[in-house]
Design an enzyme around this catalytic site. Structure first.
Site, PDB file in Angstrom:
ATOM      1  N   TRP A 174      72.334  -8.640 -34.223  1.00  0.00           N
ATOM      2  CA  TRP A 174      73.124  -8.743 -35.449  1.00  0.00           C
ATOM      3  C   TRP A 174      73.875 -10.072 -35.404  1.00  0.00           C
ATOM      4  CZ3 TRP A 174      73.296  -5.753 -39.762  1.00  0.00           C
ATOM      5  CH2 TRP A 174      72.651  -4.517 -39.709  1.00  0.00           C
TER       6      TRP A 174
ATOM      7  N   CYS B 253      83.469 -40.311 -42.929  1.00  0.00           N
ATOM      8  CA  CYS B 253      83.573 -39.118 -42.080  1.00  0.00           C
ATOM      9  C   CYS B 253      83.204 -39.419 -40.628  1.00  0.00           C
ATOM     10  CB  CYS B 253      82.660 -38.017 -42.610  1.00  0.00           C
ATOM     11  SG  CYS B 253      83.032 -37.485 -44.296  1.00  0.00           S
TER      12      CYS B 253
END
Length: 460
Positions: free
Chosen positions: A440, A47
């Site tokens: 939030w 990777c």
């Protein structure tokens, strides 16, 4: 009493994790371990290859977690440049070929681990084997590509494919100073996302100076008089190229297993039970990119080639082979990537995945920021969420953004694993401070919006 004989085919993440874990549990007098690796390297991060090619990782050896010498120091008979060419299941032995000397030999086993990995998809098209056309599956592949880049007289790179490998290699080529064109046969880049989210990736790549051509299936590689790549052809156009990088994806390498009738699934990977034991065979295990795993959301097997899974498979196999116990219950399909400063993440099901397994669902897409809007450096982020119609069970999340966007998908991955509803997610006690998140969190904003969509549909 003679030691049990463990043979491991494959010297990367799954294979050597299995061998190492088995050795931790049993010494050489109880368990002899022989491992075969056909390449030059063991236990390395495939990777990381795009980041080595692009210059973020300075040296090739930085990607190697453990050398052959380190494995051998733990009483593992690791045979490099040695390829297993045949498995004799009934006779409990494998035939191997020394790729340097050409010599062949048989090695017996009591327990066998198959960790043959995956092979890159390389279409049988004219010119595909020409000089200057490169895959990036192994460290040897990465070095060969770097050698080509160092010799290249022109600066035009064409990347074939726009999945994880494709977009990461596009970034690497851009950092190396090449003019980059990405040819993508799909509707949008990153087919692991829904097309509306893939469009965000396309727009960002264009903004970085990467030319992305969708619905462009390659038909041939055209070469010059010197036999080197000169252009990539599609049905509609020709794209000049001094180097071509293949990022089309991979498929399970199960040639040996198929030859002896070991069970494979619909995606071509070996089928195992929860202990990673090959179905129907008490003394054979398999793990890593050559197996299929259970998708916990869809309830079907799928093939996902990721080092995170391979290392877990290896640990579990090693525990079971070494007299311990472990299971691998499945995955939810979490993956992250980036192209320059754009971060891309997904977990769970896309719309097409949900339809394929007969699920009814609703979706909601929101735009937010990774920090409080008033805090310096706040960057935009788009979150898309899928939830099951009526039940409200979370089915999937996709995120495209900057400034720490990608790792927010981990919250959704945990929620998927726990089988949470989107309404339950709205009450999650996530960390908050203006430098890290709005009041939030974007994932919770998406959950609230999805709950609203469900209520509007009369299902929540």
């Amino acid at each position: 009493m003679a030691a049990e004989r463990l043979v491991v085919i494959g010297g990367d993440a799954a294979g050597m994790s299995a061998a190492s874990q088995a050795r931790r549990l049993k010494g050489p007098d109880e368990l002899s371990i022989t491992a075969f690796e056909r390449g030059h390297f063991t236990s390395y991060s495939a990777c990381g290859i795009p980041y080595w090619v692009g210059g973020d990782v300075p040296e090739r050896d930085d990607l190697i977690a453990r050398t052959p010498e380190e494995h051998r120091a733990r009483a593992i008979d690791l045979r490099m440049r040695t390829e297993v060419t045949e498995i004799d299941v009934a006779g409990q032995r494998v035939r191997s070929l020394d790729r340097d000397s050409g010599e062949t030999s048989w090695t017996g086993f009591d327990k066998l681990v198959i960790a043959t990995g995956a092979r890159p998809v390389r279409p049988a098209l004219p010119g595909m084997d020409a000089a200057g056309v490169h895959g990036v599956q192994t460290l040897d592949d990465g070095q060969a590509l770097l050698n080509t880049l160092d010799r290249a007289t022109g600066r035009r790179a064409v990347v074939v494919g726009a999945g994880y490998i494709g977009v990461e290699m596009a970034e690497a080529m851009l950092k190396r100073g090449f003019e980059v064109t990405v040819l993508n046969r799909g509707e949008q880049p990153m087919a692991t996302l829904d097309p509306d989210m893939g469009r965000l990736v396309h727009d960002a790549m264009d903004g970085l100076g990467i030319t992305t051509v969708n619905r462009a299936a390659v038909t041939a590689i055209r070469t010059g008089p010197d036999g080197r790549v000169a252009a990539v052809e599609t049905a509609d156009a020709s794209y000049p190229a001094d180097v071509v990088v293949l990022g089309i994806g991979v498929e399970p390498e199960t040639t040996l297993a198929r030859a002896v009738g070991l069970p494979v699934g619909p995606h071509g990977g070996l089928l195992t039970d929860l202990s990673m034991r090959v179905v129907g065979h008490d003394n054979i295990w398999a793990g890593g990119d050559c197996v299929e795993v259970l998708d916990l959301v869809a309830g079907r097997t799928r093939h996902i080639a990721l080092g995170t899974h391979a290392n877990k498979h290896g640990q579990i196999i090693g525990a079971n082979v070494g007299g311990g116990y472990g299971t691998f219950p499945g995955v939810v399909g979490t993956a992250v990537s980036k192209v320059c400063d754009l971060e891309i993440a997904r977990t769970g099901l896309r719309e097409k995945d949900a339809r394929a397994v007969g699920l009814r669902f609703v979706t909601a897409t929101i735009e937010s920021t990774g920090r409080a809007g008033y805090y310096p450096g706040a960057q935009p982020m788009t979150v898309k969420m899928l939830a099951e119609y009526r039940t409200g069970r979370l089915l999937g999340v996709q995120i495209v953004g900057r400034d720490g966007a990608a790792k927010r998908v981990d919250v959704a991955a945990v929620a998927l694993t726990a089988g949470m509803t989107v309404e339950q997610m709205t009450a999650l006690d996530l960390g908050y401070a203006p430098p890290f998140s709005p009041v939030w969190d974007p994932v919770l904003v998406a959950a609230r919006r999805t709950v609203a969509v469900l209520r509007k549909a009369g299902t929540a």
